[in-house]
Design an enzyme around this catalytic site. Sequence first.
Site, PDB file in Angstrom:
ATOM      1  N   LYS A 151       1.074   2.563  -9.536  1.00  0.00           N
ATOM      2  CA  LYS A 151       0.000   2.867  -8.599  1.00  0.00           C
ATOM      3  C   LYS A 151       0.464   3.915  -7.584  1.00  0.00           C
ATOM      4  O   LYS A 151       1.668   4.010  -7.371  1.00  0.00           O
ATOM      5  CB  LYS A 151      -0.445   1.595  -7.904  1.00  0.00           C
ATOM      6  CG  LYS A 151       0.552   1.133  -6.809  1.00  0.00           C
ATOM      7  CD  LYS A 151      -0.029   0.009  -6.034  1.00  0.00           C
ATOM      8  CE  LYS A 151       0.965  -0.631  -5.129  1.00  0.00           C
ATOM      9  NZ  LYS A 151       1.428   0.111  -4.007  1.00  0.00           N
ATOM     10  N   LYS A 185       3.532 -11.515 -11.248  1.00  0.00           N
ATOM     11  CA  LYS A 185       4.074 -12.602 -10.423  1.00  0.00           C
ATOM     12  C   LYS A 185       3.641 -13.938 -11.013  1.00  0.00           C
ATOM     13  O   LYS A 185       2.449 -14.127 -11.309  1.00  0.00           O
ATOM     14  CB  LYS A 185       3.546 -12.496  -8.986  1.00  0.00           C
ATOM     15  CG  LYS A 185       4.181 -11.381  -8.166  1.00  0.00           C
ATOM     16  CD  LYS A 185       3.596 -11.392  -6.762  1.00  0.00           C
ATOM     17  CE  LYS A 185       4.081 -10.227  -5.941  1.00  0.00           C
ATOM     18  NZ  LYS A 185       5.159 -10.530  -5.023  1.00  0.00           N
ATOM     19  N   GLU A 219       2.862  -8.936   5.897  1.00  0.00           N
ATOM     20  CA  GLU A 219       4.307  -8.791   5.698  1.00  0.00           C
ATOM     21  C   GLU A 219       5.010  -8.620   7.043  1.00  0.00           C
ATOM     22  O   GLU A 219       4.466  -8.000   7.963  1.00  0.00           O
ATOM     23  CB  GLU A 219       4.590  -7.566   4.824  1.00  0.00           C
ATOM     24  CG  GLU A 219       4.008  -7.689   3.431  1.00  0.00           C
ATOM     25  CD  GLU A 219       4.319  -6.471   2.584  1.00  0.00           C
ATOM     26  OE1 GLU A 219       5.215  -6.567   1.744  1.00  0.00           O
ATOM     27  OE2 GLU A 219       3.679  -5.422   2.779  1.00  0.00           O
ATOM     28  N   ASP A 238      -2.482   1.022  -0.325  1.00  0.00           N
ATOM     29  CA  ASP A 238      -1.223   0.470  -0.839  1.00  0.00           C
ATOM     30  C   ASP A 238      -1.403  -0.960  -1.333  1.00  0.00           C
ATOM     31  O   ASP A 238      -0.824  -1.344  -2.354  1.00  0.00           O
ATOM     32  CB  ASP A 238      -0.173   0.512   0.283  1.00  0.00           C
ATOM     33  CG  ASP A 238       1.185  -0.026  -0.157  1.00  0.00           C
ATOM     34  OD1 ASP A 238       1.649   0.374  -1.239  1.00  0.00           O
ATOM     35  OD2 ASP A 238       1.776  -0.846   0.570  1.00  0.00           O
ATOM     36  N   HIS A 243      -3.329  -4.457  -5.334  1.00  0.00           N
ATOM     37  CA  HIS A 243      -2.923  -5.850  -5.532  1.00  0.00           C
ATOM     38  C   HIS A 243      -4.005  -6.858  -5.140  1.00  0.00           C
ATOM     39  O   HIS A 243      -4.289  -7.799  -5.877  1.00  0.00           O
ATOM     40  CB  HIS A 243      -1.661  -6.151  -4.719  1.00  0.00           C
ATOM     41  CG  HIS A 243      -0.530  -5.204  -4.985  1.00  0.00           C
ATOM     42  ND1 HIS A 243      -0.207  -4.766  -6.239  1.00  0.00           N
ATOM     43  CD2 HIS A 243       0.370  -4.622  -4.146  1.00  0.00           C
ATOM     44  CE1 HIS A 243       0.849  -3.965  -6.169  1.00  0.00           C
ATOM     45  NE2 HIS A 243       1.204  -3.848  -4.917  1.00  0.00           N
TER      46      HIS A 243
HETATM   47  C1  BG6 Z   1       4.131  -2.799  -3.193  1.00  0.00           C
HETATM   48  C2  BG6 Z   1       3.694  -2.086  -1.950  1.00  0.00           C
HETATM   49  O1  BG6 Z   1       3.326  -2.425  -4.270  1.00  0.00           O
HETATM   50  O2  BG6 Z   1       4.040  -4.199  -2.993  1.00  0.00           O
HETATM   51  C3  BG6 Z   1       4.564  -2.515  -0.786  1.00  0.00           C
HETATM   52  O3  BG6 Z   1       3.788  -0.692  -2.141  1.00  0.00           O
HETATM   53  C4  BG6 Z   1       4.548  -4.014  -0.639  1.00  0.00           C
HETATM   54  O4  BG6 Z   1       4.155  -1.878   0.406  1.00  0.00           O
HETATM   55  C5  BG6 Z   1       4.874  -4.683  -1.955  1.00  0.00           C
HETATM   56  O5  BG6 Z   1       5.503  -4.372   0.343  1.00  0.00           O
HETATM   57  C6  BG6 Z   1       4.694  -6.190  -1.873  1.00  0.00           C
HETATM   58  O6  BG6 Z   1       5.064  -6.762  -3.075  1.00  0.00           O
HETATM   59  P1  BG6 Z   1       6.263  -7.794  -3.149  1.00  0.00           P
HETATM   60  O7  BG6 Z   1       6.375  -8.132  -4.588  1.00  0.00           O
HETATM   61  O8  BG6 Z   1       7.473  -7.110  -2.598  1.00  0.00           O
HETATM   62  O9  BG6 Z   1       5.850  -8.940  -2.304  1.00  0.00           O
END
Ligand code: BG6
Length: 508
Positions: A151, A185, A219, A238, A243
């Site tokens: 992506k 996941k 986050e 993003d 997601h």
């Molecule tokens: C990524 C984003 O695709 O997914 C990030 O670009 C994000 O900004 C991340 O932090 C989160 O995924 P995970 O698996 O690290 O929780």
Amino acid sequence: MTTLIVLGAGGDLASRLLLPGLADLLVSHHGEELDLRLVGADRDEHDQGWWTERVRTAAESAGASGPSVDRLVATTRYARTDVAADGDLARLLADAAASDVGPDAGSRSAPARGGGDVVCYFALPPSVTAAACRALDPEQVPAGTRLVLEKPFGHDSASAAELNAVLTRLVPEENVHRVDHFLGKSTVLNILGLRFANRLFEPLWSAAHVERVDVVFDEDLGLAGRAGYYDGAGALADMVQSHLLQLLALIAMDPPATISARDLRDRKAEVLRATRLWDEDDPASCTRRARWTAGRLGGQDVGAYADEPGVDPSRETDTLAEVVLAVDTWRWAGVPFRLRSGKALGRRRKEAVVTFRHVPHLPTGLLGTSSPTRLRIGFGPDDITLELDVNGQDDAFSLERSSLRTELSPGELTAYGQVLLGVLHDDPTLSVRGDTAEHCWRVLEPVVQAWRSGRVPLETYPAGSGGPPGRGLLEDVDAQGCADGAPAPAPGPEASGPGRQDEDPPVS
Ligand code: BG6
């Protein structure tokens, strides 16, 4: 034999996620089925030792060791390739195919299947990937080649459609893998088991019983050195566009007959086609954007996002995005789907919360506060919690809140390991289909337009805080459990719309 080419071999994605995911996959029970050769490619001149060491270090970082990893390290090779240079990528593809299927490999009619497949993973900035694909001619892509893209797929629905046209000129849609690692996941995949392997939920999984659905991915991390990419994307593109919409699709889709690529992706596409902004005429009422300012995060002083190296403050990049969406189907009409993601927040919160409607009648005589049943699906920690009202311990007629919680196993594979397994097995089930990639942009286009034109102000929040002050769109459900005085449901879309927070009367 499958040849996996990693373009962008020197990049962060390859070393941090892709190669560790591959090593993880090789030492899993799936590893034995894989007959794999790895080729790293990048535009810089590196010697073979540099690349071998990179692969070895990545495997170590994943804690993966053993004969399969040793074999990978011993057989991998580095090929300097500038995808922007005329013919470089075509030569690499032909070489990869030729080593297994002979001198005819470069021709489109070559029988690559059964001989050796080529998987070309573009671990490159999206603009570079798109340019490289545009520069390829179909006859330069050996038959059976799979193209794997990260992506973002385009930057709006028109550019996603244009990119899709470029890709499907080169290979059939089934051979295009648009990676969304959330689909790898194990907790995300668990949504399928939870929803469709239990009699309990499906009869209640509709507007008749569900008040709202929240998908939150807050986050406590900042930019982590990714300004170059993130400043042009922001939280909406993003996280939400990719997601979180995938999560919405898995939560809202109708039950598929099988979990084959065709059935699963059809169901997801159907629900995303029916998804739109809650009120397209009034984006300010159903979206929020914000950017972090200086604060304290994890016990440390953190500067403002706007002052981060590589950030252009005038872009007004959102580091927190909230949107409320509607899914126009019989099942979901009137139910708000509230999506939120932000960075540099004080509390990590990664979960989907399904809030059920209140009971139609609480028997008179039950005391205490009646709160709606909630199902929480955690994406880190990986858990499932069902929050219920039960009779109290001290006073049997006074309601108390109780939670049934189970932790889920993290799964054998990392998200990238799982995604790679699908790619290497030629199974696009966990890849985002082209039409879906376009719809994910289409859903959010009114938001992008409203934000760009300033119709929705850019708010601020101190790093380490809970987000911008004032009432957020998701305020009535916090991470700790059902807040007392949760909104009393009223029938119909208007009453259940975003931001309503009527007081819940204590029952007596
Ligand atoms: C990524 C984003 O695709 O997914 C990030 O670009 C994000 O900004 C991340 O932090 C989160 O995924 P995970 O698996 O690290 O929780």
